[in-house]
Design a protein around this motif. Structure first.
Motif, short mmCIF file in Angstrom:
data_model
loop_
_atom_site.label_atom_id
_atom_site.label_comp_id
_atom_site.label_asym_id
_atom_site.label_seq_id
_atom_site.Cartn_x
_atom_site.Cartn_y
_atom_site.Cartn_z
N ILE A 69 0.84 -1.21 0.00
CA ILE A 69 0.00 0.00 0.00
C ILE A 69 0.87 1.25 0.00
O ILE A 69 0.61 2.20 -0.74
CB ILE A 69 -0.96 -0.02 1.21
N VAL A 73 0.89 4.32 -2.70
CA VAL A 73 0.66 5.72 -2.35
C VAL A 73 1.80 6.59 -2.87
O VAL A 73 1.57 7.68 -3.43
CB VAL A 73 0.51 5.89 -0.82
N VAL A 192 -6.59 4.71 2.33
CA VAL A 192 -5.82 3.47 2.30
C VAL A 192 -6.52 2.42 3.14
O VAL A 192 -7.09 2.71 4.19
CB VAL A 192 -4.37 3.67 2.81
N THR A 216 -5.19 0.07 -2.08
CA THR A 216 -5.17 -1.18 -1.32
C THR A 216 -3.98 -2.01 -1.78
O THR A 216 -3.27 -1.63 -2.72
CB THR A 216 -6.46 -1.99 -1.53
N THR A 220 -5.27 0.34 -7.03
CA THR A 220 -5.79 1.67 -6.74
C THR A 220 -7.18 1.82 -7.33
O THR A 220 -7.39 1.56 -8.51
CB THR A 220 -4.86 2.75 -7.32
#
Length: 232
Positions: A69, A73, A192, A216, A220
């Motif tokens: 994750i 990000v 998230v 996740t 995305t």
């Protein structure tokens, strides 16, 4: 932490849209207290189920998911130079993004943590980076010991559950919605969570604010797109 028992906890006092005639504002119709009661009851049940399910996942698996994750990000944000990124201190099995905060600092960004001031009020964000002192905040969640308020460029929001349109099911306190509604400059908001927390819908209400995207371990999710982009 469950504060959405009453419609008085709606998160749009900054613009008073909740007081406007629905015909003028474009809302579907007058507030239906029974519908809200039914949705709130369902949300509470789902919240309990999803938290129990993620706590049942082995810690090692959650840690691996957290790394994936965090990578997603970082790919989503891109250049971090001079940008303030607020994440969170992990709570009840949430993805652990503390290493992510260190990476942000290493890449030229600044990091912050959200702080609960009191029930019913927006969150505050205070600058903090790994190694700096922490103190115990509400619910004993660590918060920066030094008060250095800031306005983040990017806010990472943990989700208990989510739907394909990127609406977030949280803990019921309404803190993130209330905060985003009150901020003078809206940051980019990235949710998230784990892919197992996906729901068909959270039955979004007028006060709910969608995330920009949700990341996740499986990929995305972007609003109004039903497919998931696999991370590479």
């Amino acid at each position: 932490m469950d504060d959405d028992e009453k419609p008085a906890t709606f998160a749009s006092p900054a613009c008073f849209l909740h007081e406007v005639d629905p015909a003028y504002s474009g809302l579907a119709g007058p507030f239906d207290l029974q519908a809200w009661t039914d949705v709130n009851r369902w949300r509470k049940s789902e919240r309990e189920r999803l938290i129990a399910a993620r706590l049942a996942v082995p810690a090692e698996t959650r840690a691996l998911h957290g790394e994936t994750i965090a990578a997603g990000v970082l790919a989503e944000i891109g250049d971090l130079t001079d940008r303030i990124v607020s994440a969170y201190w992990p709570f009840r099995g949430e993805p652990d993004l503390r290493p992510f905060l260190q990476t942000v600092a290493e890449r030229g960004g600044r990091t912050a943590l959200p702080v609960v001031v009191e029930k019913g009020r927006p969150l505050e964000f205070h600058l903090w980076q790994a190694g700096e002192a922490l103190s115990r905040g509400v619910w004993n969640i660590p918060v920066p010991a030094a008060q250095r308020p800031c306005l983040p460029d990017i806010v990472i929001a943990p989700v208990v559950g989510y739907d394909p349109t990127c609406y977030r099911l949280g803990y019921g306190g309404g803190f993130f919605d209330r905060t985003l509604a009150a901020m003078p400059r809206k940051p980019r908001v990235i949710g998230v969570g784990y892919s197992a927390a996906r729901l068909a819908t959270i039955y979004p209400q007028p006060h709910d604010i969608a995330m920009g995207v949700i990341v996740t371990e499986a990929g995305t999710i972007r609003p109004y797109v039903s497919t998931v982009r696999a991370l590479t």
